[in-house]
Design a protein around this motif. Sequence first.
Motif, mmCIF file in Angstrom:
data_model
loop_
_atom_site.group_PDB
_atom_site.id
_atom_site.type_symbol
_atom_site.label_atom_id
_atom_site.label_comp_id
_atom_site.label_asym_id
_atom_site.label_seq_id
_atom_site.Cartn_x
_atom_site.Cartn_y
_atom_site.Cartn_z
ATOM 1 N N GLU A 77 91.725 -17.112 60.661
ATOM 2 C CA GLU A 77 92.768 -16.660 61.397
ATOM 3 C C GLU A 77 93.677 -15.737 60.353
ATOM 4 O O GLU A 77 93.589 -16.017 59.264
ATOM 5 C CB GLU A 77 93.600 -17.934 61.938
ATOM 6 N N GLU A 78 94.703 -14.806 60.935
ATOM 7 C CA GLU A 78 95.331 -14.003 60.104
ATOM 8 C C GLU A 78 96.140 -14.639 59.064
ATOM 9 O O GLU A 78 96.419 -14.093 58.138
ATOM 10 C CB GLU A 78 96.424 -13.220 61.114
ATOM 11 N N ASP A 79 96.671 -16.008 59.402
ATOM 12 C CA ASP A 79 97.515 -16.677 58.361
ATOM 13 C C ASP A 79 96.536 -17.668 57.396
ATOM 14 O O ASP A 79 97.127 -17.817 56.527
ATOM 15 C CB ASP A 79 98.233 -17.777 59.185
ATOM 16 N N ASN A 80 95.381 -17.377 57.355
ATOM 17 C CA ASN A 80 94.411 -17.688 56.239
ATOM 18 C C ASN A 80 94.265 -19.499 56.219
ATOM 19 O O ASN A 80 94.279 -19.918 55.310
ATOM 20 C CB ASN A 80 94.762 -17.293 55.258
ATOM 21 N N GLN A 81 95.151 -20.093 57.210
ATOM 22 C CA GLN A 81 95.079 -21.438 57.412
ATOM 23 C C GLN A 81 94.291 -21.985 58.091
ATOM 24 O O GLN A 81 93.993 -23.334 58.060
ATOM 25 C CB GLN A 81 96.361 -21.914 57.821
ATOM 26 N N THR A 82 93.491 -21.234 59.072
ATOM 27 C CA THR A 82 92.677 -21.863 59.792
ATOM 28 C C THR A 82 91.243 -21.165 59.959
ATOM 29 O O THR A 82 91.227 -19.953 59.922
ATOM 30 C CB THR A 82 93.089 -21.609 61.435
ATOM 31 N N LYS B 197 87.687 -25.171 65.001
ATOM 32 C CA LYS B 197 88.578 -24.991 64.071
ATOM 33 C C LYS B 197 88.632 -26.079 62.908
ATOM 34 O O LYS B 197 88.327 -27.240 63.131
ATOM 35 C CB LYS B 197 89.851 -24.832 64.513
ATOM 36 N N PHE B 198 88.973 -25.442 61.840
ATOM 37 C CA PHE B 198 89.232 -26.490 60.531
ATOM 38 C C PHE B 198 90.273 -25.555 59.806
ATOM 39 O O PHE B 198 90.518 -24.448 59.789
ATOM 40 C CB PHE B 198 87.774 -26.084 59.643
ATOM 41 N N SER B 199 90.650 -26.779 58.857
ATOM 42 C CA SER B 199 91.984 -26.266 58.121
ATOM 43 C C SER B 199 90.927 -25.428 56.678
ATOM 44 O O SER B 199 89.810 -25.618 56.748
ATOM 45 C CB SER B 199 92.295 -27.383 57.111
ATOM 46 N N ALA B 200 91.723 -24.544 56.294
ATOM 47 C CA ALA B 200 91.146 -23.739 55.292
ATOM 48 C C ALA B 200 90.137 -24.479 54.088
ATOM 49 O O ALA B 200 89.458 -23.922 53.510
ATOM 50 C CB ALA B 200 92.046 -22.673 54.681
ATOM 51 N N ASP B 201 90.617 -25.469 53.885
ATOM 52 C CA ASP B 201 90.414 -26.353 52.695
ATOM 53 C C ASP B 201 89.405 -27.479 53.147
ATOM 54 O O ASP B 201 88.789 -28.408 52.386
ATOM 55 C CB ASP B 201 91.208 -27.004 51.831
ATOM 56 N N SER B 202 88.770 -27.240 54.296
ATOM 57 C CA SER B 202 87.809 -28.283 55.031
ATOM 58 C C SER B 202 86.690 -28.741 54.352
ATOM 59 O O SER B 202 85.728 -27.575 53.955
ATOM 60 C CB SER B 202 87.602 -27.882 56.579
ATOM 61 N N GLN B 203 86.215 -29.756 53.972
ATOM 62 C CA GLN B 203 85.028 -30.181 53.158
ATOM 63 C C GLN B 203 83.823 -30.045 54.400
ATOM 64 O O GLN B 203 82.668 -29.520 54.031
ATOM 65 C CB GLN B 203 84.964 -31.491 52.773
ATOM 66 N N GLU B 204 84.119 -30.363 55.596
ATOM 67 C CA GLU B 204 83.308 -30.023 56.675
ATOM 68 C C GLU B 204 82.668 -28.879 56.922
ATOM 69 O O GLU B 204 81.334 -28.627 56.996
ATOM 70 C CB GLU B 204 83.783 -30.672 57.999
ATOM 71 N N ALA B 205 83.666 -27.954 56.762
ATOM 72 C CA ALA B 205 83.101 -26.455 57.125
ATOM 73 C C ALA B 205 82.380 -26.036 55.991
ATOM 74 O O ALA B 205 81.149 -25.151 55.820
ATOM 75 C CB ALA B 205 84.504 -25.402 57.229
ATOM 76 N N ARG B 206 82.698 -26.420 54.695
ATOM 77 C CA ARG B 206 81.964 -25.860 53.345
ATOM 78 C C ARG B 206 80.358 -26.373 53.376
ATOM 79 O O ARG B 206 79.337 -25.857 53.242
ATOM 80 C CB ARG B 206 82.515 -26.595 52.371
ATOM 81 N N ILE B 207 80.285 -27.800 53.803
ATOM 82 C CA ILE B 207 78.961 -28.275 54.053
ATOM 83 C C ILE B 207 78.135 -27.709 55.057
ATOM 84 O O ILE B 207 76.912 -27.362 54.926
ATOM 85 C CB ILE B 207 79.259 -29.793 54.181
ATOM 86 N N GLY B 208 78.854 -27.534 56.253
ATOM 87 C CA GLY B 208 78.232 -27.006 57.630
ATOM 88 C C GLY B 208 77.576 -25.408 57.057
ATOM 89 O O GLY B 208 76.484 -24.921 57.419
ATOM 90 N N LEU B 209 78.608 -24.616 56.336
ATOM 91 C CA LEU B 209 78.085 -23.490 55.857
ATOM 92 C C LEU B 209 76.998 -23.312 54.930
ATOM 93 O O LEU B 209 76.054 -22.540 54.967
ATOM 94 C CB LEU B 209 79.206 -22.811 55.643
ATOM 95 N N MET B 210 76.957 -24.342 54.067
ATOM 96 C CA MET B 210 75.975 -24.477 53.146
ATOM 97 C C MET B 210 74.719 -24.689 53.818
ATOM 98 O O MET B 210 73.478 -23.935 53.543
ATOM 99 C CB MET B 210 76.162 -25.551 52.021
ATOM 100 N N LEU B 211 74.599 -25.766 54.560
ATOM 101 C CA LEU B 211 73.239 -25.852 55.180
ATOM 102 C C LEU B 211 72.740 -25.019 56.280
ATOM 103 O O LEU B 211 71.752 -24.955 56.792
ATOM 104 C CB LEU B 211 73.619 -27.211 55.896
ATOM 105 N N SER B 212 73.828 -24.034 56.542
ATOM 106 C CA SER B 212 73.591 -22.903 57.705
ATOM 107 C C SER B 212 73.193 -21.621 56.826
ATOM 108 O O SER B 212 73.050 -20.644 57.592
ATOM 109 C CB SER B 212 74.521 -22.745 58.645
#
Length: 400
Positions: free
Chosen positions: A130-135, A94-109
């Motif tokens: 998630e429904e609240d768009n925060q996670t 899980k990540f916060s919606a503004d996570s740099q880690e998730a963005r980099i991971g998705l870019m490399l995938s």
Amino acid sequence: MWRMTSQSDVEYFREIESDGSFSLLGSECWWRDRYDFLLSRGYQLRPRYHPGWKPSWLETDIFPYACEDAHEQVRETVMDAKRVQDGKIVAIKKFSADSQEARIGLMLSSSERLQDPTNHCVPIFDTFVEEDNQTVFIVMPLLRRFNDPEFDHVDEAFDFVRQALEGLVYMHSQNVAHRDLSDLNIMMDGHSLFDPDGFHPCQQHLTARDLSKAKPRSRNDVGRVKYYFTDFGISTYFEDDNEPRLVIGNVAQDEDVPELSLFIPYDPFRVDVFTLGMTFKRNLLDVYKNLLVLTPLIDEMTKEKPEERLTALQALELFNQLIRTCPGYAHRWCLHSHDERSTVRFTRNIRSVFRELSYLSRSLGSITKAVAFSPFSVASFLLFTGPRRYLLRLQRWLLG
């Protein structure tokens, strides 16, 4: 199933159960509360995280830790799950919606990048919000430490170094600096080593089937495993090729990196080379005595002055040069730890001798199938080339 043989043991575990010792951790409760949501996305958590969970060992004489649902997931941001469509065990982070880690991971995938065999950044199978768009949730393969189980043969260690350097070259070519490329962030897809019983996601030394002790095969037995870089939490992606490739920060697993600073900018790509070199040193050179061929590589990767270190591509080229100097049998030989007893060393050398003879037998079989040898030429080959030369070398290894 392990059962407790004394009444005092039964009473003891019932007492600590009443004290809440086997209750869900706070972080586990967070995941339990999202059981139905994750199931709706196609991922089923283990029975421990079902909203109506009751320990399966209650009111029995079964040893609690013999039950799968007694084993907790201690990592707050990661949870294992079964992918409903095929039963594959995966990891959800899980990540916060503004996570740099998730963005980099998705870019490399991205689908295009995943087609490159030199891409060793952990692949992302799925992502959803998630429904609240925060996670944000990302779904990845369930991995294990790169050196668990330990390397058994020299060529297994060489394969790890090669894959790690290839992965570093690729990641840097995508303008990403990992910045924390140390022991805990290099993982392995080891499922093939544990087939057919698998391994438990939290107690990876136990089988998934019945929690008995897992008995992995060697990497050579299964052909090859793949290693991955994980956790891009402090990584940096330089989107503009013209911007200075400098960062500040002093957070990293490896505290030996000399240039880390909160105030003086430094090159994170050189940090990656250093930390990977130190990983090789700690886990290979300092552990095994017959990997000294890697010494020049590690020395060049871990220079104190960043500008004197090799680039990732130069490190890969040097590695390929170094291993070409090793004779074939040295690649196939068993590894010897620095603290290995002489009796163990002798036994492992005997195993290596038989492995080498098997290799020679297969090689000779291939040759004789391809070429029609006369009896004289076969005898000459056996006497003056392969086995005689190899056996002399093997003798030196056994007595050395």
